[in-house]
Design an enzyme around this catalytic site. Sequence first.
Site, PDB file in Angstrom:
ATOM      1  N   ASN A 114       0.822  -1.222   0.000  1.00 39.34           N
ATOM      2  CA  ASN A 114       0.000   0.000   0.000  1.00 39.34           C
ATOM      3  C   ASN A 114       0.852   1.267   0.000  1.00 39.34           C
ATOM      4  OD1 ASN A 114      -1.922  -1.936   0.224  1.00 39.34           O
ATOM      5  ND2 ASN A 114      -2.574  -1.416   2.297  1.00 39.34           N
ATOM      6  N   THR A 159     -18.253  38.193 -29.694  1.00 42.30           N
ATOM      7  CA  THR A 159     -18.998  37.667 -28.544  1.00 42.30           C
ATOM      8  C   THR A 159     -20.177  36.942 -29.152  1.00 42.30           C
ATOM      9  OG1 THR A 159     -20.438  39.599 -28.284  1.00 42.30           O
ATOM     10  CG2 THR A 159     -18.344  39.665 -27.092  1.00 42.30           C
ATOM     11  N   HIS A 160     -20.604  35.853 -28.547  1.00 36.29           N
ATOM     12  CA  HIS A 160     -21.661  34.997 -29.132  1.00 36.29           C
ATOM     13  C   HIS A 160     -21.249  34.541 -30.530  1.00 36.29           C
ATOM     14  CE1 HIS A 160     -24.306  36.727 -25.960  1.00 36.29           C
ATOM     15  NE2 HIS A 160     -23.625  37.831 -26.244  1.00 36.29           N
ATOM     16  N   SER A 282      -8.491  12.948 -47.052  1.00 29.48           N
ATOM     17  CA  SER A 282      -9.666  12.083 -47.056  1.00 29.48           C
ATOM     18  C   SER A 282      -9.398  10.940 -48.019  1.00 29.48           C
ATOM     19  CB  SER A 282     -10.872  12.897 -47.502  1.00 29.48           C
ATOM     20  OG  SER A 282     -11.818  12.068 -48.162  1.00 29.48           O
ATOM     21  N   LYS A 288      -9.177  17.356 -49.729  1.00 28.24           N
ATOM     22  CA  LYS A 288      -9.327  17.601 -48.293  1.00 28.24           C
ATOM     23  C   LYS A 288      -8.018  17.742 -47.529  1.00 28.24           C
ATOM     24  CE  LYS A 288     -13.078  17.116 -46.229  1.00 28.24           C
ATOM     25  NZ  LYS A 288     -13.731  18.232 -45.562  1.00 28.24           N
ATOM     26  N   ASN A 290      -7.822  18.088 -43.530  1.00 28.08           N
ATOM     27  CA  ASN A 290      -8.675  18.179 -42.348  1.00 28.08           C
ATOM     28  C   ASN A 290      -7.891  18.455 -41.064  1.00 28.08           C
ATOM     29  OD1 ASN A 290     -11.007  17.592 -43.880  1.00 28.08           O
ATOM     30  ND2 ASN A 290     -10.508  15.405 -43.799  1.00 28.08           N
ATOM     31  N   GLU A 295      -9.152  18.290 -33.795  1.00 32.61           N
ATOM     32  CA  GLU A 295     -10.382  17.596 -33.386  1.00 32.61           C
ATOM     33  C   GLU A 295     -10.075  16.560 -32.314  1.00 32.61           C
ATOM     34  OE1 GLU A 295     -12.501  18.062 -37.742  1.00 32.61           O
ATOM     35  OE2 GLU A 295     -11.338  16.289 -37.289  1.00 32.61           O
ATOM     36  N   TYR A 322      -6.716   1.124   3.195  1.00 31.30           N
ATOM     37  CA  TYR A 322      -6.620   0.633   1.816  1.00 31.30           C
ATOM     38  C   TYR A 322      -7.846  -0.180   1.417  1.00 31.30           C
ATOM     39  CZ  TYR A 322      -5.017  -1.751  -2.362  1.00 31.30           C
ATOM     40  OH  TYR A 322      -4.918  -2.221  -3.648  1.00 31.30           O
ATOM     41  N   GLN A 327      -6.746   0.311  -6.785  1.00 29.16           N
ATOM     42  CA  GLN A 327      -5.974  -0.170  -7.938  1.00 29.16           C
ATOM     43  C   GLN A 327      -6.564   0.370  -9.246  1.00 29.16           C
ATOM     44  OE1 GLN A 327      -4.409  -4.281  -7.919  1.00 29.16           O
ATOM     45  NE2 GLN A 327      -5.639  -4.608  -9.730  1.00 29.16           N
ATOM     46  N   LYS A 330      -5.363   3.642 -11.032  1.00 27.77           N
ATOM     47  CA  LYS A 330      -4.064   3.710 -11.708  1.00 27.77           C
ATOM     48  C   LYS A 330      -4.191   3.995 -13.202  1.00 27.77           C
ATOM     49  CE  LYS A 330      -1.074   0.662 -10.154  1.00 27.77           C
ATOM     50  NZ  LYS A 330      -0.677  -0.762 -10.016  1.00 27.77           N
TER      51      LYS A 330
HETATM   52  N1  ARG Z   1      -1.546  -3.529  -7.184  1.00 30.61           N
HETATM   53  C1  ARG Z   1      -2.080  -3.031  -5.977  1.00 30.61           C
HETATM   54  C2  ARG Z   1      -2.704  -1.632  -6.182  1.00 30.61           C
HETATM   55  O1  ARG Z   1      -2.442  -1.019  -7.147  1.00 30.61           O
HETATM   56  C3  ARG Z   1      -1.002  -2.949  -4.964  1.00 30.61           C
HETATM   57  C4  ARG Z   1      -1.497  -2.852  -3.580  1.00 30.61           C
HETATM   58  C5  ARG Z   1      -2.079  -4.162  -3.150  1.00 30.61           C
HETATM   59  N2  ARG Z   1      -2.423  -4.071  -1.765  1.00 30.61           N
HETATM   60  C6  ARG Z   1      -3.299  -4.899  -1.205  1.00 30.61           C
HETATM   61  N3  ARG Z   1      -3.563  -4.697   0.059  1.00 30.61           N
HETATM   62  N4  ARG Z   1      -3.853  -5.868  -1.869  1.00 30.61           N
HETATM   63  O2  ARG Z   1      -3.467  -1.198  -5.370  1.00 30.61           O
END
Ligand code: ARG
Length: 462
Positions: A114, A159-160, A282, A288, A290, A295, A322, A327, A330
Site C-alpha cells: 500500500n 462575442t456569441h 480524405s 481535403k 482536415n 479535433e 486501503y 488499484q 491507476k
Molecule cells: N496492485 C495493488 C494496487 O495497485 C497494490 C497494492 C495491493 N495491496 C493490497 N492490500 N492488496 O493497489
Amino acid sequence: MKKKETIVGTIDREVLAFTAGRDVILDRVLVEADCIGTAAHVRTLAGMALPAPILAGDEARAVIRELVGIVKLARRGKFRITERDQDVHLAVERRLTERLGDLGKKVHTGRSRNDQVAVDLRLYAKEAVLGIFEACAALTEELTRFGRRHARVPMVGRTHLQPAMPTSVGVWATAHAESLLDDLVILRAAYDINDRCPLGSAAGYGVPLPLDRRLTADLLGFRDPIHNVTYASNARGKCEAAVLNALAQLMLTLSRLAEDLILYSMPEFGYFRLPAELCTGSSIMPQKKNPDVLELVRAKAARVLADASAVSGIIKALAGGYNRDLQETKEPFLAGLETTRASLAIMAQLVASLGLDRDALRRGFTPPVFATDRALELVAAGMPFRDAYNHVREHLEELDAADPAEAVKAKTHLGASAGLDFGYFRGRTGAVKRFVKAERSRYYARVSKLLGVRYPAVEAAE
Ligand code: ARG
C-alpha cells in the site's frame, strides 16, 4: 479449481487474473519508481537504531546494486511482470530473492504494497508532471511568439461568435497563453500535494520499528513525509484526483484553442492556415486537408475530464484505509498524464508553424464592428455614454468602415491590442521553466546519490 502458486500464497487462477487485472501491463512504467522507492526503504532499514540490524549497510548496498540492474533490464524491455507476480512490487521482490536469496526476502520488512504503490505513483507523477510543465511552457512560448509576430494584425473580436469589436491577433494568441499559465498555478498546487512521501506508513497504520520516515522522504527528494500514516493510505486516489483535475483545466484550455483554430481556419473565415503536415486527407475527397489533430485534442479533453471523474468516483465514500478499489485509479491516472503531455506537445508543434492571412482577417471587419468605438468618440466629444450608444444604434447604417489598424492602435491600456506586455508572458513562462529545471536537478541528484549511479543516465555511468 485451477490454482496458481504466488510468492504470497496460492490463488485460484481466475481470481488471480481478475485481481491482478491490468497491473501486469500498467506497472511496467512503474518499475523504475519501484526500484528507487525500494532503495530508499532498504537504506532506511539499514540505518535503523536496533541492537541487531535487520539489514547491514553493505547488504543495503548489495540490494541497491541489484535494483540498478533491474532498472537497466527494464529499460531494455527485459524485465517481466507475470500474472503470478500480480504487480511490479512482487516482481521486484521475486527478482531480488532469486539473485540475493534471504537478503531479497528481507526488503519488504516494515513495508506494505500500500505505501509502496503510493510512493511509486508519486515518484512517477513527479517526473510526468514536470514533463507537462515543460511541454506547457513550450506551448505558451509558441503562442506568445505567434502573438508577438502578429501583435498588431487586426482581428475581429467576437462575442456569441458574432462580430463585436476590433482586436488583434496578439491579443487572441496570448489570451490562450495566459489561460495555460493560470492552469499551471493549479498544477503547481497538485505538484506540491504529490511531493510528500507516504513510505513508512506501511498498510496505513505504521509498524513497530523505528523507521526514520524523514530520512526516507529525504533520500527520495520529497519535500516532506506525509505526516499521518492512515492519511498516507487514504491520500491514494485523492492525490491523483488533484493532479487530474489540474490536467483537466489544461485540457479545457487546449480544447478551446483547438476549437478557435478549427473555426478560424475553415475557408469561410480563412484567418489562420494550419500547417499542411499537421492536417490529414480524405480517402475519397482528393482536395481535403482536415484539422484532425485539433479535433482529437478537442475530444481528448473529454477523455481527461473523464479520467478525473473516474478517479473521483472510485474514491467517493470509500472507507478509510486501503481498499482494492484504489488499484482501479491507476489506469485513468496514467492515461490522463500521457494524454495531456501528448496534446500539449502536438499543439506546440502546430502553433510553431501556424500561418495567417492578413487580408482574410481584414475582410472580417464590417462597419458595425466599429460601433462601440464610434460611440466612445462621441463620448470624447462630450456626449453621455448612453446617449452616444443610442445615437449609434439608431444610425447603424451610417457607420463608416474605419481603419482596423487605427482601432488596434487606439487601445493602449494594459492587456489590450496596443497595451500587451510580452515581457509579462516571458516572465511567467520563464519562471515555469526555471522551476522545472531546479526540481529535476534536485530530484536527479538525490536519486543518483541513492542508487550510486548517475541518474537518469544509469547505463552510461557504469
Ligand atoms: N496492485 C495493488 C494496487 O495497485 C497494490 C497494492 C495491493 N495491496 C493490497 N492490500 N492488496 O493497489
